[in-house]
Design a protein around this motif. Sequence first.
Motif, PDB file in Angstrom:
ATOM      1  N   SER A  93       0.827  -1.207   0.000  1.00 58.33           N
ATOM      2  CA  SER A  93       0.000   0.000   0.000  1.00 58.33           C
ATOM      3  C   SER A  93       0.861   1.257   0.000  1.00 58.33           C
ATOM      4  N   VAL A  94       1.991   1.195  -0.713  1.00 59.88           N
ATOM      5  CA  VAL A  94       2.857   2.355  -0.924  1.00 59.88           C
ATOM      6  C   VAL A  94       3.162   2.429  -2.416  1.00 59.88           C
ATOM      7  N   HIS A  95       3.705   3.563  -2.843  1.00 57.30           N
ATOM      8  CA  HIS A  95       4.084   3.734  -4.233  1.00 57.30           C
ATOM      9  C   HIS A  95       5.596   3.809  -4.373  1.00 57.30           C
ATOM     10  N   VAL A 155       9.265   8.179   3.601  1.00 56.75           N
ATOM     11  CA  VAL A 155       8.601   6.946   3.185  1.00 56.75           C
ATOM     12  C   VAL A 155       7.851   6.316   4.352  1.00 56.75           C
ATOM     13  N   SER A 156       6.815   5.567   3.983  1.00 57.64           N
ATOM     14  CA  SER A 156       6.070   4.756   4.945  1.00 57.64           C
ATOM     15  C   SER A 156       6.679   3.362   4.984  1.00 57.64           C
ATOM     16  N   ILE A 157       6.572   2.713   6.144  1.00 58.80           N
ATOM     17  CA  ILE A 157       7.184   1.399   6.338  1.00 58.80           C
ATOM     18  C   ILE A 157       6.175   0.476   7.005  1.00 58.80           C
ATOM     19  N   VAL A 158       5.978  -0.679   6.408  1.00 57.47           N
ATOM     20  CA  VAL A 158       5.130  -1.713   7.002  1.00 57.47           C
ATOM     21  C   VAL A 158       5.957  -2.989   7.078  1.00 57.47           C
ATOM     22  N   GLY A 159       6.072  -3.552   8.284  1.00 54.63           N
ATOM     23  CA  GLY A 159       6.828  -4.776   8.482  1.00 54.63           C
ATOM     24  C   GLY A 159       6.020  -5.811   9.221  1.00 54.63           C
ATOM     25  N   ASP A 160       5.849  -6.978   8.621  1.00 55.85           N
ATOM     26  CA  ASP A 160       5.059  -8.058   9.235  1.00 55.85           C
ATOM     27  C   ASP A 160       3.685  -7.578   9.668  1.00 55.85           C
ATOM     28  N   GLY A 161       3.087  -6.701   8.867  1.00 59.79           N
ATOM     29  CA  GLY A 161       1.746  -6.201   9.143  1.00 59.79           C
ATOM     30  C   GLY A 161       1.689  -5.026  10.083  1.00 59.79           C
ATOM     31  N   PRO A 202       6.978   5.845  -0.640  1.00 57.41           N
ATOM     32  CA  PRO A 202       6.141   7.012  -0.355  1.00 57.41           C
ATOM     33  C   PRO A 202       4.688   6.594  -0.180  1.00 57.41           C
ATOM     34  N   PRO A 203       3.974   7.251   0.717  1.00 56.52           N
ATOM     35  CA  PRO A 203       2.566   6.896   0.916  1.00 56.52           C
ATOM     36  C   PRO A 203       1.719   7.272  -0.288  1.00 56.52           C
ATOM     37  N   ILE A 204       0.609   6.593  -0.436  1.00 59.04           N
ATOM     38  CA  ILE A 204      -0.367   6.970  -1.453  1.00 59.04           C
ATOM     39  C   ILE A 204      -0.991   8.288  -1.012  1.00 59.04           C
ATOM     40  N   THR A 205      -0.887   9.302  -1.856  1.00 58.90           N
ATOM     41  CA  THR A 205      -1.422  10.622  -1.492  1.00 58.90           C
ATOM     42  C   THR A 205      -2.384  11.119  -2.569  1.00 58.90           C
ATOM     43  N   PRO A 206      -3.436  11.873  -2.142  1.00 63.42           N
ATOM     44  CA  PRO A 206      -3.840  12.044  -0.757  1.00 63.42           C
ATOM     45  C   PRO A 206      -4.317  10.723  -0.173  1.00 63.42           C
ATOM     46  N   ASN A 207      -4.594  10.716   1.115  1.00 61.56           N
ATOM     47  CA  ASN A 207      -5.080   9.492   1.741  1.00 61.56           C
ATOM     48  C   ASN A 207      -6.288   8.956   0.971  1.00 61.56           C
ATOM     49  N   PRO A 208      -6.310   7.659   0.683  1.00 60.97           N
ATOM     50  CA  PRO A 208      -7.488   7.094   0.023  1.00 60.97           C
ATOM     51  C   PRO A 208      -8.757   7.407   0.826  1.00 60.97           C
ATOM     52  N   SER A 209      -9.771   7.897   0.130  1.00 60.18           N
ATOM     53  CA  SER A 209     -11.004   8.256   0.842  1.00 60.18           C
ATOM     54  C   SER A 209     -12.199   8.190  -0.094  1.00 60.18           C
ATOM     55  N   VAL A 210     -13.346   7.883   0.481  1.00 57.64           N
ATOM     56  CA  VAL A 210     -14.620   7.968  -0.232  1.00 57.64           C
ATOM     57  C   VAL A 210     -15.607   8.698   0.661  1.00 57.64           C
ATOM     58  N   SER A 211     -16.448   9.511   0.034  1.00 57.78           N
ATOM     59  CA  SER A 211     -17.524  10.200   0.749  1.00 57.78           C
ATOM     60  C   SER A 211     -18.838   9.860   0.078  1.00 57.78           C
ATOM     61  N   ILE A 257     -21.023  10.316   4.962  1.00 57.00           N
ATOM     62  CA  ILE A 257     -20.067   9.468   5.675  1.00 57.00           C
ATOM     63  C   ILE A 257     -18.771   9.468   4.877  1.00 57.00           C
ATOM     64  N   THR A 258     -17.665   9.746   5.535  1.00 55.12           N
ATOM     65  CA  THR A 258     -16.362   9.756   4.879  1.00 55.12           C
ATOM     66  C   THR A 258     -15.495   8.651   5.447  1.00 55.12           C
ATOM     67  N   PHE A 259     -15.033   7.795   4.560  1.00 54.87           N
ATOM     68  CA  PHE A 259     -14.124   6.718   4.933  1.00 54.87           C
ATOM     69  C   PHE A 259     -12.731   7.111   4.435  1.00 54.87           C
ATOM     70  N   GLU A 260     -11.755   7.105   5.322  1.00 52.30           N
ATOM     71  CA  GLU A 260     -10.409   7.527   4.949  1.00 52.30           C
ATOM     72  C   GLU A 260      -9.381   6.539   5.487  1.00 52.30           C
ATOM     73  N   GLN A 261      -8.450   6.155   4.609  1.00 51.59           N
ATOM     74  CA  GLN A 261      -7.356   5.284   5.028  1.00 51.59           C
ATOM     75  C   GLN A 261      -6.116   6.155   5.228  1.00 51.59           C
ATOM     76  N   THR A 262      -5.746   6.372   6.486  1.00 50.63           N
ATOM     77  CA  THR A 262      -4.624   7.259   6.812  1.00 50.63           C
ATOM     78  C   THR A 262      -3.312   6.508   6.971  1.00 50.63           C
ATOM     79  N   LEU A 263      -3.353   5.187   6.825  1.00 50.31           N
ATOM     80  CA  LEU A 263      -2.164   4.363   7.025  1.00 50.31           C
ATOM     81  C   LEU A 263      -1.859   3.561   5.762  1.00 50.31           C
ATOM     82  N   PRO A 264      -0.623   3.112   5.580  1.00 52.65           N
ATOM     83  CA  PRO A 264      -0.266   2.326   4.401  1.00 52.65           C
ATOM     84  C   PRO A 264      -0.736   0.883   4.526  1.00 52.65           C
ATOM     85  N   LEU A 265      -2.043   0.717   4.656  1.00 49.11           N
ATOM     86  CA  LEU A 265      -2.659  -0.586   4.888  1.00 49.11           C
ATOM     87  C   LEU A 265      -3.876  -0.728   3.982  1.00 49.11           C
TER      88      LEU A 265
END
Length: 742
Positions: free
Chosen positions: A572-574, A598-604, A636-645, A719-727
């Motif tokens: 979930s990074v670019h 950069v964002s870092i995800v290790g073992d979840g 780098p994180p996906i920007t802007p944060n993935p979101s739906v309204s 309702i706004t759903f936003e993913q603020t983390l690289p997940l």
Amino acid sequence: MGVSRVVQNALNSGELSPRLILREDYERYANGLKTCRNFIPLPTGGVITQYGQQWIAQTKGAALAYLIPFEFSTTQAYMIEAGNLYFRFYRDGARIYDLNGSITGMVDNGTGLIRVTTNAAHGLSTGNYVYITGTNGTDEANGEWIVTVISVTEIDLQGSTFTHAWTSGGLWTRPYELTTTYAVADIPDIKFAQSADTLYLVHANYAPRKLTRTSHTVWTLTAITFLDGPYMDENTTATTLTPSAATGTGVTLTASAVTGINADTGFQTTDVGRFIRLKEGSTWGYVLITGWTSATVVTVSVILTLTNTNAKTVWRMGAWGGTTVFPSCITIFEQRLCFGPTTREPQRIWLSTTGSYEDMSPSATSGTVAQDDALTYQLGSNKVNTIQWIMGAQQLYIGTSGEEFTLTGSGFEAVSAATPPLVRSGTTEGSKGIQPVRIGSRVIFVQRSGRELRELSWNDNEQTLVTEELSLVADHFLRAPLSIVTMAYQNKPDRTVWIVRSDGLLLAFCNYVSEKVRAWALMGSTAASGQYIWVAVIPSVNRLNDQAWFVMKRTIGGVEKYFIEMQNPDISVHSGLVYSGAAISSVTGLDHLNGQTVSIVGDGAVYDSQVVTRGQVDLAYGTAAGPAASTISVGPPITPNPSVSTLEPAIRDQQGSSRYKRKHWASLAVELENTMGLTINGKTKVQYRTPADPMDAVEPTFTGTKQIANLGWSREATITFEQTLPLPATILGYSGELDVAD
């Protein structure tokens, strides 16, 4: 109005145009969204966060390049990096190299450049590009360089600066490269069609070529030597052509006048390389122009005997050839390779003989026309409508600047050269010269404005072409000055057409006709986060899905660079790197992202963001070093944060509509799948794992119902759903009780 039960079991109408904001009567409003940014609509009904992009390589010299897919077989697919005068090749998510070796030392060469010593004879030549990785100490050498050969085991890296003492390690590789004649400015206009191991390429300024593969590191690009044609119409003037000999090379061909030759201007220097077909009695022969003397005299090589040296009134000039007149469109249809048009004949198409793609013979030497001979057709219309693209399907679809046509054999039988084809004009939208995509029996093309995406299909009931504007429901995505640059279709997993927009953003269009899904979303944000330049699709490494590849323009250290990146649904990074192996506490090899956060995800687990320094980041949490991990993604994180309204709920009862009235979600239940870290209306976050949690127990992603309370009063009840983390996050729908004030 009181409390009403709302069930939103699908979101797959995607983001709707603001002009539809009041259209709760519109059938797609019910499943539509107010915004859908960096989320992808799913054919099954939900939306999923945009897939990550894995960094594969920097383009040659970090300069502009494009992508051309090459699918050799169901198990071997390649992506071609097409840049200025070269092709590079990729397979199974990696670039192909033809030379490689180890590094045993790096020093200052005496003038400040880095001098590299290899463990064995390198085989390189001055001017070659090499890619260096894994250097310890002199890490500034990691990356791509042009080399100067000093000895059989020594090279200098041009433009480098020796800064840090070498301590150990380092590998070098030379990207396999094929020299071409295509200037980078012309590459976006190349169109192509593939038959087994041969990729045919056309461009208005280049002779048609074919690319063939022998092995991963043996590719050949050659101009096609066509057999006998194609040709323009027969001469109807009194001008004769007289050969000095009936066979051989160096034959002089003399015209009695310039009339009828190149619009009455006579032979031109640009005619060199062009065929001429000449008839004596009932027998045809043909020649190739090899030299120019004057407007009435050229030198030719006789390819098929001319019978005698008599002056010949019946002749046909080659339709293509020389240096300036070549077809710009190509496709395969009914075992024929189809071309069209040229600048000289903008409404003409040419079809090869059946089953022999490089044979353009219009008849036997006797003049007898067989069904499987090559075919030429001139489109008829009340104005000049230049052909922009052709696409083979159950019919041959032809898009011109003002109309769309179909071509089939007479009576909808197979096309025959012995019988005039059936050509019909059905729509008058006009097309832009962007290669369309075929989805089943339908063709999706860009309307001539560049700001509409349309679908072309055949209506059996009305026996005519019909077209539908697919972009109307999300017209705000393509309003002037924005336009479509290119597109590619990814059938699996989500039936998505990826569309690169002129501002460098990416549109996702989910298209599943049988389920009536036509959904739009926007990917990307600003130049600072990277711009999309090009997209192409090939089968994924495991062949279970299709995989989108991108050319990205990114600013690194204040310098614009072009990268090749591959879609990777597991991150979930670019522009990211993926590590899997023994547990480590730092990640190296990130030289392409030096200075970037950069964002870092290790073992979840989500670690704190880090700045890449000398190609490396440490796994950290808070002020302390984080625990080691064995599966890591960094980028780098996906920007802007993935979101739906969501759109405003449309509820009607005896008191009228709920629109403009204050509303409150008394209760809300959101259905999620494989989700971690999702924020809902900025308050509620689905649990996710941090490095502070026990490392011997992986926090699973959440699938199920998330209950939400106390969302407050508003007029829209959005309702706004936003993913603020690289997940990852997948939203399937929601339901709840909506309290509407009287």
